[in-house]
Enzyme design. Structure first.
Site, mmCIF file in Angstrom:
data_model
loop_
_atom_site.group_PDB
_atom_site.id
_atom_site.type_symbol
_atom_site.label_atom_id
_atom_site.label_comp_id
_atom_site.label_asym_id
_atom_site.label_seq_id
_atom_site.Cartn_x
_atom_site.Cartn_y
_atom_site.Cartn_z
ATOM 1 N N CYS A 159 -6.637 0.822 2.928
ATOM 2 C CA CYS A 159 -7.617 1.907 2.955
ATOM 3 C C CYS A 159 -7.495 2.836 1.754
ATOM 4 O O CYS A 159 -8.435 3.564 1.436
ATOM 5 C CB CYS A 159 -7.458 2.714 4.229
ATOM 6 S SG CYS A 159 -7.892 1.787 5.691
ATOM 7 N N ASN A 184 -12.167 -3.436 0.704
ATOM 8 C CA ASN A 184 -11.066 -3.675 1.645
ATOM 9 C C ASN A 184 -11.621 -3.992 3.019
ATOM 10 O O ASN A 184 -11.953 -5.143 3.294
ATOM 11 C CB ASN A 184 -10.149 -2.444 1.684
ATOM 12 C CG ASN A 184 -9.037 -2.573 2.702
ATOM 13 O OD1 ASN A 184 -8.395 -3.628 2.781
ATOM 14 N ND2 ASN A 184 -8.810 -1.550 3.495
ATOM 15 N N GLU A 185 -11.783 -2.958 3.862
ATOM 16 C CA GLU A 185 -12.277 -3.217 5.234
ATOM 17 C C GLU A 185 -13.694 -2.687 5.372
ATOM 18 O O GLU A 185 -13.957 -1.819 6.205
ATOM 19 C CB GLU A 185 -11.351 -2.543 6.252
ATOM 20 C CG GLU A 185 -10.110 -3.338 6.547
ATOM 21 C CD GLU A 185 -9.231 -2.692 7.616
ATOM 22 O OE1 GLU A 185 -9.459 -1.521 7.974
ATOM 23 O OE2 GLU A 185 -8.296 -3.373 8.067
ATOM 24 N N GLU A 240 0.867 -1.191 0.000
ATOM 25 C CA GLU A 240 0.000 0.000 0.000
ATOM 26 C C GLU A 240 0.890 1.222 0.000
ATOM 27 O O GLU A 240 1.954 1.224 0.625
ATOM 28 C CB GLU A 240 -0.902 0.001 1.233
ATOM 29 C CG GLU A 240 -1.755 1.274 1.319
ATOM 30 C CD GLU A 240 -2.884 1.191 2.326
ATOM 31 O OE1 GLU A 240 -2.807 0.367 3.254
ATOM 32 O OE2 GLU A 240 -3.844 1.974 2.181
HETATM 33 O O1 AHR Z 1 -2.092 -1.562 6.774
HETATM 34 C C1 AHR Z 1 -2.542 -0.315 7.132
HETATM 35 C C2 AHR Z 1 -4.057 -0.209 7.103
HETATM 36 O O2 AHR Z 1 -4.615 -1.077 8.035
HETATM 37 C C3 AHR Z 1 -4.707 -0.627 5.820
HETATM 38 O O3 AHR Z 1 -4.730 0.394 4.904
HETATM 39 C C4 AHR Z 1 -6.087 -0.975 6.244
HETATM 40 O O4 AHR Z 1 -6.677 -1.924 5.412
HETATM 41 C C5 AHR Z 1 -5.928 -1.421 7.663
HETATM 42 O O5 AHR Z 1 -6.804 -0.775 8.501
#
Ligand code: AHR
Length: 662
Positions: A247, A378-379, A51
């Site tokens: 994120c 993602n989350e 990321e």
């Molecule tokens: O790894 C950092 C963050 O942690 C990522 O962007 C997210 O998916 C998680 O909350």
């Protein structure tokens, strides 16, 4: 006297024998059931999570050295500074192209003060620029000279003390936009260099895309990736690379989400946006953190191919981050998002006659990228996610039944969101469910048996983001402590033992700049010149490099070793190459002798033991001491298909045994 002497000797002998009895431990007897190989280990079992957080892309693996090269940051002069005292005088005015260039609307008009005739300005790089002695750097700029102007440009690299270590001239400019280039070599190494541009003459000049890359990039690709960082990632031999997040996929608002189609134009037309991590973490703000998308989806696919990893793109599912704006695209307007997913599959796998397959070809890759996995969201959590996931799944499976879909279970390892996601996803058809856990060390130790209880016939698990989160320390790298790595290793024996349920796993996040991080711990740390592996990195490397193709049960008193006396174990075998791997993690503060019975293995050659250990659980690797915790190899003797060995206190051990292939 003689008698007293003899009594003393006997007494000493008794003491030695009793002392030995008190301190010595019986070896832990481990039976390695080589005759009973279990489930297959997927080739994608151990991967990486990439990321653009902590300056991982811009300022990190994307080797561009100029920050805000196209003046598209919200404040267009971010990263640039006018030198009007000792270095002449002038102005720089952010100016707009005609509206016909929405992807890169600004350029900079630089005016030289006519009374002085010279004007200089600098770029600070990403917390400075890492410049190496005798290496070549390639500078380029798009420029257009204004009417009645006559300007020459000198480009110079300066150390933080102001010493010039590299200098060259660009002789002349024309009145139409054109790209100009020069190359030069540095006379010294500098960790935090700056670039100075000096304009001499009269009038004004328009400037855009002021860029500089080292010539020495990964695979020598012009304007490519930082070689040392990619080499560290490649050494993990990752089975997959998950990108672009995290994120960042979601965006703080939907407008700020990651849109892959904006990342596959020529670099100057990839629309720069704010990086969602620039203001996300209150005490780690980085207002100068933007995304140039120089590392875009084509480059991600290429990187995956280069390092032999399956690409695993994660796409926005019509929801922005639920911790931030939590915007949701109405179901009847979701088509564009679903189409983006379908088009991405075409970009990666489509024939060259298709629209997106042709773009891939035009970018230099007529061969397919062989995309086999795609992640939706993602989350995300609650019914908003499930409603949208369902639509994506239906569309993707209808057109591409060959693609495996990764769904999500939200940000937590258990609880309401997690249970709801699992119960709803069981009614659908995802191939994998992504689970995340950023938890304290004890959680990892206690969860080495987490997947023992999962349904063997159920949906497979992708442990897509995990890391031990301990206490805050003083040094930037300090949270990647030896203890955190050890607890992850203990937990990973549980993932490996349950490889029939857990098909993929990745530590997160992958990269962090020591002077520009927002989130820690992270697997690999770097400054502008150097890259180091954390102890967590060497744990990941051991599991990934010594992966095997089938699970082998390892039993102590008839049971798997899942924390008894602080010991954890797992084992795998590779029948094709004739390798047996036995991993034993000793989380206790005592040395543990072990006896390994290798069972029915055909002709066994001697093996080696790779050990990772450190005396102090708080130890960590740093730029100044990068190998404090580093794997050490020792031969082990195998007698009668038995190994008598030991495990150091606080150690991760991999026994690597070669045997004859049938
Ligand atoms: O790894 C950092 C963050 O942690 C990522 O962007 C997210 O998916 C998680 O909350």
């Amino acid at each position: 006297m003689k008698r007293i002497g003899s009594i003393l000797i006997v007494l000493i002998l008794i003491l030695i024998i009793n002392g030995w009895k008190i301190t010595a431990q019986e070896p832990v007897e481990l039976t390695v059931l080589t005759s009973k190989p279990g489930a297959e280990i997927q080739p994608v079992m151990w991967g990486v999570f990439f990321e653009d957080i902590n300056f991982a892309a811009d300022g990190g693996v994307y080797a561009e050295l100029i920050k805000n090269r196209s003046f598209e940051f919200t404040l267009p002069m971010t990263g640039w500074r006018l030198l009007t005292r000792q270095n002449g005088a002038g102005r720089m005015i952010p100016t707009f192209y005609s509206p016909s260039r929405p992807s890169n609307p600004h350029f900079m008009r630089a005016y030289i003060d006519p009374a002085v005739g010279t004007f200089a300005f600098t770029n600070e790089g990403f917390r400075g620029m890492g410049i190496k002695k005798d290496e070549q750097y390639n500078f380029s700029v798009s420029a257009r000279l204004s009417e009645d102007s006559d300007i020459r440009m000198t480009v110079e690299l300066m150390t933080s003390e102001g010493k010039s270590i590299c200098k060259a001239d660009l002789p002349g400019f024309s009145g139409t936009w054109k790209k100009y280039q020069l190359s030069f070599k540095a006379s010294e190494t500098a960790l935090k260099a700056q670039m100075r541009i000096v304009l001499t003459g009269k009038g004004s000049i328009d400037l855009d895309m002021i860029s500089m890359f080292p010539a020495d990039t990964w695979k020598g690709r012009p304007n490519g990736l930082r070689r040392d960082i990619v080499e560290m990632i490649a050494a993990l031999k990752p089975g997959f690379i998950r990108f672009p997040g995290g994120c960042i996929v979601e965006g703080r608002e939907i407008a700020n989400r990651y849109q892959w189609k904006n990342t596959v134009a020529p670099p100057e037309d990839r629309k720069v946006i704010m990086n969602r991590w620039n203001v996300e973490i209150e005490n780690r703000q980085a207002p100068d953190y933007f995304q140039s998308f120089g590392l875009g989806f084509y480059e991600y696919f290429q990187l995956a191919e280069d390092i032999g990893a399956e690409p695993l793109p994660i796409l926005n599912c019509g929801m922005s981050c639920q911790f931030n704006a939590a915007e949701v695209i109405p179901i009847n307007e979701l088509d564009q998002y679903v189409q983006d997913a379908l088009d991405l599959i075409e970009f990666a796998n489509g024939e060259i006659t298709t629209k997106w397959g042709k773009l891939r070809t035009d970018m230099g890759h007529p061969e397919k990228f062989n995309l086999r996995y795609i992640g939706v969201g993602n989350e995300q959590w609650e019914e908003q996610y499930i409603e949208r996931y369902r639509i994506f799944e239906k569309a993707i499976k209808a057109q591409h039944p060959e693609i495996k879909i990764v769904s999500g279970s939200g940000p937590y390892s258990s609880g309401r969101y997690f249970d709801y996601a699992w119960s709803e996803l069981r009614k659908l058809n995802p191939d994998l469910i992504d689970e995340h856990y950023y938890m304290p060390p004890e959680w990892f130790l206690n969860n080495a048996t987490r997947y023992d209880k999962y349904d063997r016939q159920g949906i497979k698990v992708f442990a897509g983001e995990y890391a031990v989160h301990g206490k805050e320390g003083v040094e930037p790298e300090s949270r990647n402590s030896w203890w955190s790595a050890l607890c992850e290793a203990a937990f990973m024996t549980g993932l490996e033992r349950n490889a029939d349920v857990v098909n993929m796993a990745s530590y997160a996040p992958l990269l962090a700049h020591v002077d520009a991080w927002q989130w820690r711990p992270d697997l690999i740390w770097f400054d502008n010149l150097t890259t180091i592996g954390t102890p967590n990195y060497y744990v990941q490397k051991a599991f990934s490099n010594y992966k095997g193709t089938r699970i082998i049960p390892v039993l102590s008193a008839g049971k798997p070793l899942t924390g008894q006396d602080g010991l954890y174990a797992s084992s795998t075998i590779d029948m094709k190459s004739g390798k047996l791997y036995i991993k034993i993690v000793n989380t206790s503060d005592k040395k543990r002798p072990v006896t390994l019975s290798l069972g029915a293995l055909p002709y066994v050659k001697d093996g080696v033991k790779e050990t990772l250990t450190s005396e102090n659980p708080g130890d960590f690797n740093s730029i100044s001491n990068p190998k404090l915790i580093y794997p050490v190899l020792m031969p082990v003797k195998i007698a009668g298909k038995k190994i008598n060995s030991e495990t150091e206190p606080l150690s991760v051990n991999v026994f690597l045994i070669d045997f004859k292939i049938r």
